[in-house]
Design an enzyme around this catalytic site. Structure first.
Site, PDB file in Angstrom:
ATOM      1  N   ALA A  32      13.253 -27.064  36.299  1.00  0.00           N
ATOM      2  CA  ALA A  32      13.958 -28.381  35.866  1.00  0.00           C
ATOM      3  C   ALA A  32      14.350 -28.504  34.575  1.00  0.00           C
ATOM      4  O   ALA A  32      13.877 -29.386  33.603  1.00  0.00           O
ATOM      5  CB  ALA A  32      13.086 -29.839  36.343  1.00  0.00           C
ATOM      6  N   HIS A  34      15.608 -28.440  30.587  1.00  0.00           N
ATOM      7  CA  HIS A  34      16.256 -29.643  29.950  1.00  0.00           C
ATOM      8  C   HIS A  34      16.389 -28.717  28.274  1.00  0.00           C
ATOM      9  O   HIS A  34      16.090 -27.652  28.231  1.00  0.00           O
ATOM     10  CB  HIS A  34      15.590 -30.871  29.709  1.00  0.00           C
ATOM     11  CG  HIS A  34      14.218 -30.806  29.328  1.00  0.00           C
ATOM     12  ND1 HIS A  34      13.711 -30.191  28.175  1.00  0.00           N
ATOM     13  CD2 HIS A  34      13.026 -30.821  30.089  1.00  0.00           C
ATOM     14  CE1 HIS A  34      12.289 -30.156  28.198  1.00  0.00           C
ATOM     15  NE2 HIS A  34      11.844 -30.641  29.282  1.00  0.00           N
ATOM     16  N   GLU A  35      17.019 -29.601  27.637  1.00  0.00           N
ATOM     17  CA  GLU A  35      17.193 -29.183  26.136  1.00  0.00           C
ATOM     18  C   GLU A  35      16.020 -28.660  25.463  1.00  0.00           C
ATOM     19  O   GLU A  35      16.298 -27.462  24.815  1.00  0.00           O
ATOM     20  CB  GLU A  35      17.948 -30.145  25.435  1.00  0.00           C
ATOM     21  CG  GLU A  35      18.865 -29.774  24.076  1.00  0.00           C
ATOM     22  CD  GLU A  35      19.838 -28.601  24.342  1.00  0.00           C
ATOM     23  OE1 GLU A  35      20.328 -28.396  25.515  1.00  0.00           O
ATOM     24  OE2 GLU A  35      19.815 -27.765  23.389  1.00  0.00           O
ATOM     25  N   GLY A  36      15.042 -29.159  25.802  1.00  0.00           N
ATOM     26  CA  GLY A  36      13.794 -28.791  25.217  1.00  0.00           C
ATOM     27  C   GLY A  36      13.358 -27.495  25.585  1.00  0.00           C
ATOM     28  O   GLY A  36      13.017 -26.547  24.742  1.00  0.00           O
ATOM     29  N   HIS A  37      13.418 -27.105  26.691  1.00  0.00           N
ATOM     30  CA  HIS A  37      13.181 -25.692  27.352  1.00  0.00           C
ATOM     31  C   HIS A  37      14.222 -24.613  26.405  1.00  0.00           C
ATOM     32  O   HIS A  37      14.055 -23.643  26.276  1.00  0.00           O
ATOM     33  CB  HIS A  37      13.426 -25.692  28.694  1.00  0.00           C
ATOM     34  CG  HIS A  37      12.493 -26.326  29.555  1.00  0.00           C
ATOM     35  ND1 HIS A  37      12.738 -27.315  30.175  1.00  0.00           N
ATOM     36  CD2 HIS A  37      11.142 -26.033  29.595  1.00  0.00           C
ATOM     37  CE1 HIS A  37      11.642 -27.660  30.859  1.00  0.00           C
ATOM     38  NE2 HIS A  37      10.557 -26.871  30.715  1.00  0.00           N
ATOM     39  N   GLY A 147       6.094 -25.740  24.166  1.00  0.00           N
ATOM     40  CA  GLY A 147       6.603 -26.976  23.377  1.00  0.00           C
ATOM     41  C   GLY A 147       5.243 -27.838  22.789  1.00  0.00           C
ATOM     42  O   GLY A 147       4.218 -28.086  23.789  1.00  0.00           O
ATOM     43  N   GLN A 148       5.422 -28.541  21.842  1.00  0.00           N
ATOM     44  CA  GLN A 148       4.529 -29.476  21.161  1.00  0.00           C
ATOM     45  C   GLN A 148       4.084 -30.568  21.998  1.00  0.00           C
ATOM     46  O   GLN A 148       3.236 -31.460  21.906  1.00  0.00           O
ATOM     47  CB  GLN A 148       4.807 -29.848  19.884  1.00  0.00           C
ATOM     48  CG  GLN A 148       3.658 -30.649  19.280  1.00  0.00           C
ATOM     49  CD  GLN A 148       4.257 -31.395  17.874  1.00  0.00           C
ATOM     50  OE1 GLN A 148       4.868 -30.733  16.805  1.00  0.00           O
ATOM     51  NE2 GLN A 148       4.187 -32.545  17.866  1.00  0.00           N
ATOM     52  N   GLN A 153      -2.141 -28.982  25.858  1.00  0.00           N
ATOM     53  CA  GLN A 153      -2.112 -27.448  26.591  1.00  0.00           C
ATOM     54  C   GLN A 153      -2.204 -26.548  25.622  1.00  0.00           C
ATOM     55  O   GLN A 153      -2.528 -25.233  25.722  1.00  0.00           O
ATOM     56  CB  GLN A 153      -0.852 -27.554  27.344  1.00  0.00           C
ATOM     57  CG  GLN A 153      -0.310 -26.318  27.898  1.00  0.00           C
ATOM     58  CD  GLN A 153       0.910 -26.631  28.779  1.00  0.00           C
ATOM     59  OE1 GLN A 153       0.642 -26.935  30.055  1.00  0.00           O
ATOM     60  NE2 GLN A 153       1.873 -26.107  28.365  1.00  0.00           N
ATOM     61  N   SER A 185      11.816 -34.289  29.170  1.00  0.00           N
ATOM     62  CA  SER A 185      10.515 -33.723  29.936  1.00  0.00           C
ATOM     63  C   SER A 185      11.410 -33.901  31.470  1.00  0.00           C
ATOM     64  O   SER A 185      12.085 -34.514  31.579  1.00  0.00           O
ATOM     65  CB  SER A 185       9.530 -34.972  30.151  1.00  0.00           C
ATOM     66  OG  SER A 185       8.793 -34.776  31.352  1.00  0.00           O
TER      67      SER A 185
HETATM   68  O1  PAF Z   1       4.061 -26.618  30.349  1.00  0.00           O
HETATM   69  C1  PAF Z   1       4.482 -26.265  31.575  1.00  0.00           C
HETATM   70  O2  PAF Z   1       5.383 -26.409  31.952  1.00  0.00           O
HETATM   71  C2  PAF Z   1       3.207 -25.612  32.404  1.00  0.00           C
HETATM   72  O3  PAF Z   1       2.039 -26.205  32.233  1.00  0.00           O
HETATM   73  C3  PAF Z   1       3.237 -24.129  32.131  1.00  0.00           C
HETATM   74  C4  PAF Z   1       2.907 -23.543  30.737  1.00  0.00           C
HETATM   75  C5  PAF Z   1       4.496 -23.592  32.719  1.00  0.00           C
HETATM   76  C6  PAF Z   1       2.006 -23.376  33.197  1.00  0.00           C
HETATM   77  O4  PAF Z   1       2.551 -23.807  34.445  1.00  0.00           O
END
Ligand code: PAF
Length: 282
Positions: A32, A34-37, A147-148, A153, A185
């Site tokens: 899914a 988005h621009e962040g990814h 991402g921050q 995480q 998100s």
């Molecule tokens: O941040 C996410 O999208 C998930 O927690 C990750 C790091 C891909 C692990 O499933």
């Protein structure tokens, strides 16, 4: 862009690339996109010879079955975006491929996971550490991008990389926001138009609290955040914390030059959103 669905093929490809002296950048995701990814993908493409993006909605990190069921899955759209961003490989394994049998390994990150997300989502970071370890072994990246927005995480994965001697560099990438201030998100897709109007108040809350914090008051920062959100009864605040940005432990006093993280989680209807703001006290 080459799509790979098996561990064997992905591992063989990574080994071939490493033997040829190519650097591998890795962006693990649950799709899914988005621009962040896409910003993470672009950074990886700029800094490495090849970029691998994984899409895997990891069942072991969901502590809520409904959240797992409703997590958006749009792999075809995602693949088109990745292709466009010049990603080299898409690793798209099935659940049976990643977990042929239930995993028995357990992680314990001590006080890093007893606060915030760890406290409210039991088992979540165990699932994250498990899948990220598996993916690192398969993809064998030189650099991995996170991402921050998921600040805790990131801290957990940094500890994982240190403790298990993963030979890679981690990159913490700044939060990408909508023009409204709302942190991007995958879960934003589940917000109704009305909820989307209100969701930017989460960032506004962090900004108001940050202002008070820069004036030197922890308690004023907390009350400013809580008071602001009282204007929006649709927002159910789960936590608001002011923590050391590295240890993520709640602060009891402020020190100049300290890196501080203001973090929150809140529900809008059934959708749980998180956001944070990191600043250095002046
Ligand atoms: O941040 C996410 O999208 C998930 O927690 C990750 C790091 C891909 C692990 O499933």
């Amino acid at each position: 862009m080459k799509q790979i669905t098996t561990i064997n093929e992905m591992r063989a490809e990574a080994e071939k690339l490493r033997l040829a002296g190519k650097t591998i950048g890795f962006v693990p995701t649950m799709g899914a996109l988005h621009e962040g990814h896409l910003e993470l993908i672009r950074a990886s493409v700029a800094e490495n010879d090849v970029t691998v993006c994984s899409i895997f909605v990891n069942p072991t990190q969901f502590n809520n079955a409904e959240d797992f069921r409703l997590y958006p899955r749009i792999e075809q759209e995602d693949a088109a975006l990745l292709e466009n961003a010049n990603c080299t490989y898409l690793f798209l394994p099935s659940a049976a491929e990643m977990y042929p049998a239930p995993a028995k390994t357990n992680f314990n990150f001590g006080e890093l996971e007893t606060v915030m997300e760890g406290a409210h989502r039991p088992g979540h970071f165990n699932g994250v550490a498990l899948i990220v370890s598996k993916l690192f072994h398969v993809v064998q990246p030189h650099k991995a991008y996170f991402g921050q927005k998921d600040l805790q995480q990131y801290a957990i994965i940094r500890q994982l990389v240190t403790d298990l001697n993963f030979n890679l560099k981690l990159v913490r990438f700044p939060i990408v926001r909508e023009a409204s201030g709302l942190a991007m998100s995958s879960r934003n897709r589940r917000l109704t138009p009305e909820q989307l109007q209100i969701a930017p108040q989460l960032y506004k809350t962090l900004c108001l609290a940050a202002e008070k914090l820069q004036n030197g008051s922890l308690s004023e920062a907390k009350s400013a955040a809580e008071a602001h959100l009282q204007n929006y009864p649709e927002v159910k605040l789960e936590y608001f914390e002011i923590a050391d940005a590295n240890t993520l432990q709640p602060l009891t006093e402020l020190k100049l030059e300290q890196e501080v993280a203001l973090c929150l989680a809140a529900f809008l209807g059934e959708v749980r959103l998180i956001d944070n703001l990191v600043l250095v006290l002046k």
